[in-house]
Design an enzyme around this catalytic site. Structure first.
Site, PDB file in Angstrom:
ATOM      1  N   ARG B 124       0.869  -1.206   0.118  1.00 21.40           N
ATOM      2  CA  ARG B 124       0.158  -0.172  -0.138  1.00 21.40           C
ATOM      3  C   ARG B 124       0.896   1.238   0.147  1.00 21.40           C
ATOM      4  O   ARG B 124       0.242   2.367   0.334  1.00 21.40           O
ATOM      5  CB  ARG B 124      -0.923   0.091   1.265  1.00 21.40           C
ATOM      6  CG  ARG B 124      -2.105  -0.953   1.127  1.00 21.40           C
ATOM      7  CD  ARG B 124      -3.329  -0.685   2.336  1.00 21.40           C
ATOM      8  NE  ARG B 124      -4.004  -1.918   1.819  1.00 21.40           N
ATOM      9  CZ  ARG B 124      -4.035  -2.990   2.696  1.00 21.40           C
ATOM     10  NH1 ARG B 124      -3.171  -2.888   3.740  1.00 21.40           N
ATOM     11  NH2 ARG B 124      -5.026  -3.748   2.714  1.00 21.40           N
ATOM     12  N   LYS B 145       3.378  11.947 -10.934  1.00 15.90           N
ATOM     13  CA  LYS B 145       2.706  11.072 -12.081  1.00 15.90           C
ATOM     14  C   LYS B 145       3.552   9.684 -11.990  1.00 15.90           C
ATOM     15  O   LYS B 145       4.526   9.689 -12.533  1.00 15.90           O
ATOM     16  CB  LYS B 145       2.415  11.445 -13.045  1.00 15.90           C
ATOM     17  CG  LYS B 145       1.222  12.448 -13.376  1.00 15.90           C
ATOM     18  CD  LYS B 145       0.874  12.575 -14.866  1.00 15.90           C
ATOM     19  CE  LYS B 145      -0.177  13.828 -15.091  1.00 15.90           C
ATOM     20  NZ  LYS B 145      -0.390  14.045 -16.506  1.00 15.90           N
ATOM     21  N   GLU B 187      11.301  19.294 -24.459  1.00 15.57           N
ATOM     22  CA  GLU B 187      10.477  19.529 -23.386  1.00 15.57           C
ATOM     23  C   GLU B 187      11.129  20.855 -22.463  1.00 15.57           C
ATOM     24  O   GLU B 187      10.418  21.577 -21.931  1.00 15.57           O
ATOM     25  CB  GLU B 187      10.563  18.419 -22.260  1.00 15.57           C
ATOM     26  CG  GLU B 187       9.805  17.139 -22.839  1.00 15.57           C
ATOM     27  CD  GLU B 187       8.118  17.294 -23.047  1.00 15.57           C
ATOM     28  OE1 GLU B 187       7.698  18.191 -22.516  1.00 15.57           O
ATOM     29  OE2 GLU B 187       7.775  16.157 -23.291  1.00 15.57           O
ATOM     30  N   LYS B 228       7.930  23.577 -14.357  1.00 12.75           N
ATOM     31  CA  LYS B 228       7.073  22.304 -13.881  1.00 12.75           C
ATOM     32  C   LYS B 228       6.427  22.403 -12.460  1.00 12.75           C
ATOM     33  O   LYS B 228       5.456  22.036 -12.403  1.00 12.75           O
ATOM     34  CB  LYS B 228       7.910  21.169 -14.240  1.00 12.75           C
ATOM     35  CG  LYS B 228       7.222  19.749 -13.951  1.00 12.75           C
ATOM     36  CD  LYS B 228       6.168  19.341 -15.096  1.00 12.75           C
ATOM     37  CE  LYS B 228       5.592  18.053 -14.838  1.00 12.75           C
ATOM     38  NZ  LYS B 228       6.141  16.744 -15.375  1.00 12.75           N
ATOM     39  N   GLU B 238      -4.276  17.434 -11.537  1.00 17.67           N
ATOM     40  CA  GLU B 238      -4.420  17.556 -12.713  1.00 17.67           C
ATOM     41  C   GLU B 238      -5.984  17.890 -13.037  1.00 17.67           C
ATOM     42  O   GLU B 238      -6.602  17.560 -13.929  1.00 17.67           O
ATOM     43  CB  GLU B 238      -4.110  16.344 -13.629  1.00 17.67           C
ATOM     44  CG  GLU B 238      -3.929  16.858 -14.992  1.00 17.67           C
ATOM     45  CD  GLU B 238      -3.463  15.326 -15.871  1.00 17.67           C
ATOM     46  OE1 GLU B 238      -3.585  14.327 -15.493  1.00 17.67           O
ATOM     47  OE2 GLU B 238      -2.457  15.939 -16.832  1.00 17.67           O
ATOM     48  N   ARG B 242      -2.907  22.073 -14.450  1.00 11.90           N
ATOM     49  CA  ARG B 242      -1.744  21.263 -15.053  1.00 11.90           C
ATOM     50  C   ARG B 242      -2.007  21.143 -16.520  1.00 11.90           C
ATOM     51  O   ARG B 242      -1.298  20.490 -17.252  1.00 11.90           O
ATOM     52  CB  ARG B 242      -1.841  20.039 -14.275  1.00 11.90           C
ATOM     53  CG  ARG B 242      -0.679  19.295 -14.224  1.00 11.90           C
ATOM     54  CD  ARG B 242      -0.491  18.274 -13.344  1.00 11.90           C
ATOM     55  NE  ARG B 242       0.636  17.226 -13.278  1.00 11.90           N
ATOM     56  CZ  ARG B 242       1.066  16.476 -12.300  1.00 11.90           C
ATOM     57  NH1 ARG B 242       0.856  16.754 -11.098  1.00 11.90           N
ATOM     58  NH2 ARG B 242       2.206  15.512 -12.598  1.00 11.90           N
ATOM     59  N   ASN B 246       0.161  20.268 -21.233  1.00 11.97           N
ATOM     60  CA  ASN B 246      -0.224  19.504 -22.549  1.00 11.97           C
ATOM     61  C   ASN B 246       0.142  20.350 -23.840  1.00 11.97           C
ATOM     62  O   ASN B 246      -0.193  19.779 -24.807  1.00 11.97           O
ATOM     63  CB  ASN B 246      -1.648  19.282 -22.463  1.00 11.97           C
ATOM     64  CG  ASN B 246      -1.944  17.980 -21.513  1.00 11.97           C
ATOM     65  OD1 ASN B 246      -1.098  17.291 -21.053  1.00 11.97           O
ATOM     66  ND2 ASN B 246      -3.074  17.987 -21.280  1.00 11.97           N
ATOM     67  N   HIS B 249       1.415  18.472 -26.694  1.00 10.03           N
ATOM     68  CA  HIS B 249       1.327  17.065 -26.763  1.00 10.03           C
ATOM     69  C   HIS B 249      -0.093  16.645 -27.345  1.00 10.03           C
ATOM     70  O   HIS B 249      -0.198  15.419 -27.391  1.00 10.03           O
ATOM     71  CB  HIS B 249       1.376  17.020 -25.093  1.00 10.03           C
ATOM     72  CG  HIS B 249       2.688  16.897 -24.614  1.00 10.03           C
ATOM     73  ND1 HIS B 249       3.456  18.090 -24.519  1.00 10.03           N
ATOM     74  CD2 HIS B 249       3.327  15.653 -23.926  1.00 10.03           C
ATOM     75  CE1 HIS B 249       4.577  17.732 -24.039  1.00 10.03           C
ATOM     76  NE2 HIS B 249       4.682  16.465 -23.725  1.00 10.03           N
ATOM     77  N   HIS B 253       1.356  13.909 -29.068  1.00  8.86           N
ATOM     78  CA  HIS B 253       0.905  12.419 -28.918  1.00  8.86           C
ATOM     79  C   HIS B 253       0.230  11.807 -30.081  1.00  8.86           C
ATOM     80  O   HIS B 253       0.751  10.485 -30.215  1.00  8.86           O
ATOM     81  CB  HIS B 253       0.136  12.334 -27.422  1.00  8.86           C
ATOM     82  CG  HIS B 253       0.196  11.183 -26.749  1.00  8.86           C
ATOM     83  ND1 HIS B 253      -1.082  10.420 -26.136  1.00  8.86           N
ATOM     84  CD2 HIS B 253       1.105  10.204 -26.804  1.00  8.86           C
ATOM     85  CE1 HIS B 253      -0.597   9.418 -25.703  1.00  8.86           C
ATOM     86  NE2 HIS B 253       0.519   9.111 -26.276  1.00  8.86           N
ATOM     87  N   HIS B 265       9.465  11.004 -28.384  1.00  7.67           N
ATOM     88  CA  HIS B 265       8.468  11.635 -27.735  1.00  7.67           C
ATOM     89  C   HIS B 265       8.660  13.071 -28.013  1.00  7.67           C
ATOM     90  O   HIS B 265       8.253  13.814 -28.537  1.00  7.67           O
ATOM     91  CB  HIS B 265       8.578  11.199 -26.500  1.00  7.67           C
ATOM     92  CG  HIS B 265       7.463  12.174 -25.591  1.00  7.67           C
ATOM     93  ND1 HIS B 265       5.953  12.031 -25.938  1.00  7.67           N
ATOM     94  CD2 HIS B 265       7.512  13.273 -24.718  1.00  7.67           C
ATOM     95  CE1 HIS B 265       5.685  12.834 -24.991  1.00  7.67           C
ATOM     96  NE2 HIS B 265       6.260  13.701 -24.389  1.00  7.67           N
TER      97      HIS B 265
END
Lengths: 364, 364
Positions: B124, B145, B187, B228, B238, B242, B246, B249, B253, B265
């Protein structure tokens, strides 16, 4: 209708209990401010899914205007696995579940743990509601522990992830087989020992050996859940105080495993509570009379109180594994009175063996 | 040595960057108050595991007195899976890892996401430290994340689970192949566009086309990471802010997927940034000159800026899937200036197509 509230670092949630929750499940979701375009996936097992109240519950959600799908997994602990979770995630995707959507866990502890784990991890976490249908789940549905088993052991993968609400239909408990009922009562009695002497005395005076009317059950279960809530609020992430909930479980869990789950969880906990009360007496932490009261109230509920005829060393080996470290001393939660528990960190294998063997002899 | 701090609801954490982090990794763990009886599992990939700095890092942890094991997974995105996680949990158990123990993620984004997911779910949740070894990971290691992919798509299972620290060795980046370097720079440039005009101007004046000395890199990466950090502190889960991350992206993406990951990427994000800047111009949100600056700075870093010759409808279909709902309008994060981004929720497929097709023609 009783409503308790649980404070949690990641969001407070209500615990609603009465005899009509499932037939009004849709209304409850509306009351929780669930937007009408929310998709709702109900996760249940094949046994519960066939019961009339399950159909009623799903119909109620649809009647409230939500799009639903119902996913059933095989009944039993083997569904609490990463393999079963892996089969469910794609079904959430196929149904178009987004981060703002909702999972309802309709079932006992296995379903609550599995569906909660999926909710905790799908798209990095979506909301879920616990809709318990067993007596044992009065315990497992509160506190935010979710997870699955590994082949190596139980609950080894999971999260602390509180539900949005616990919606508990007490009339659904009428379907429980007698043995499941008394297994659940072991945890109710445990909650009395931990923090509610009045609850304990009520069960001494009037054992609850089968499911009563929801109106009778409501104050009893509310009292039991309140004990659990107070403990988890004080220690959400199980740093210390939450250990008191382990009363009966250190020995109980090992005995349950040794029986290869022929003993139910509550039955094993009942034996564990009796043995750990005797251990507390041996340590001078508890008077003999109180230990005897614990044994009698459990016996009066039809629960076993003597350890199974087994090799102590095998039981001890499982406690060692459960404690997950190589220390030679074990930590136990031991009762010091009805309503009070101490955490004792220096219990030796030898002193537990004395208690265990003496209990075996007394049971002859 | 630069140290930034990230505020998180479930625990603040430092981001330490300099050219000597890995050789002092053990000291850093001591400085984080890691008790000496903590077991440390390093999770890395087979490529990084063979590099000299990996051995140095592990040696440093052992020299500080910790018991360690190192688990290697195959390099590449396919290791970010529940199947690979399932093979690692038992190894943590076998090593005796308890809830008080520690995982170190030594590698790029794949390792950080995988090891972080395992840390978030084993027993956990146990502590983990991000030790990034790529430039791209200046982005992915911050913000909490973590997750794994499903066959159906990327990052579909995971959690928001902040690390105990990000310990970033900038001299380790010297091992990166040229193409990985420029992918990471996409990035860094993105972070300039989102929130640091000075950083952007510095990269315009002096493109960073290969890995410089750690001393030169430190202020640049610290500035990018600060952008960031500011965003994720404002919106850890998010919910809204946030979304500015994107930028580049949404199209990027889809283009990355359509290339079947032949485009890196950062390369796909570069194309996405250029197209989305053009989209912002078409909407009157951005002046043409600023869009041109974005295109030039990316091109000067050796990054592609024109969309691949592809069927627009296939790209659009992937955006639809990515947005995970059937709405006819898309949400984009669009630049409005160097240092500012707007969230625009009513973008039609048709207007993006116009931008896409025109960019294709211009590239002829």
């Amino acid at each position: 209708m009783s409503t308790l509230h649980v404070k949690s670092k990641t969001g407070d949630y209500p615990v609603v209990a009465d005899g009509h929750v499932l037939e009004k499940l849709g209304e409850h979701l509306v009351a929780l401010n669930t937007p009408k375009d929310t998709r709702v996936t109900i996760i249940t097992d094949e046994t519960v899914g066939q019961l009339p109240f399950a159909k009623t519950a799903i119909q109620s959600i649809e009647d409230a205007g939500y799009r639903t799908q119902c996913l059933e997994v095989p009944a039993g602990d083997q569904s609490k696995s990463l393999a079963v979770a892996s089969t469910l995630y794609p079904k959430l995707l196929a149904f178009g579940m987004r981060r703002s959507d909702l999972i309802v866990a309709l079932g006992g502890g296995v379903i609550g743990d599995l569906a909660g784990f999926i909710a905790a991890t799908y798209l990095r976490g979506i909301a879920f509601v616990q809709a318990p249908t067993t007596l044992l789940a009065h315990d497992s549905s509160i506190g935010g522990k979710v997870g699955v088993n590994l082949p190596e052991g139980k609950n080894l993968v999971g999260a602390f992830y509180p539900p949005r609400a616990v919606l508990y239909d007490l009339s659904a408990l009428a379907h429980l087989p007698a043995r499941q009922w008394i297994n659940g009562m072991a945890e109710v009695i445990k909650h009395g020992i931990i923090g509610n002497p009045q609850l304990f005395e009520q069960l001494e005076a009037q054992p609850l050996t089968s499911c009563p009317d929801a109106a009778v059950l409501e104050p009893i279960l509310t009292a039991a859940m309140k004990v659990k809530i107070d403990v988890v609020e004080a220690d959400e992430r199980e740093a210390s105080r939450r250990q008191v909930l382990n009363i009966g479980h250190t020995l109980g869990h090992a005995i349950e495993q040794r029986s290869h789950y022929q003993l139910g969880h509550g039955e094993a906990v009942s034996i564990g509570l009796v043995l750990e009360a005797k251990l507390a007496v041996a340590r001078g932490l508890l008077d003999e009379q109180t230990a005897r009261r614990i044994e009698v109230v459990l016996a009066n509920h039809g629960l076993p109180t003597a350890p199974p005829r087994d090799d102590w060393n095998e039981v001890a080996a499982l406690i060692d594994v459960d404690k997950k470290h190589g220390s030679t001393l074990w930590t136990f939660a031991l009762p010091t009175a009805i309503g009070d528990v101490a955490i004792v960190k220096d219990v030796s294998k030898a002193e537990v063996e004395v208690v265990y063997q003496r209990a075996l002899e007394e049971a002859e």
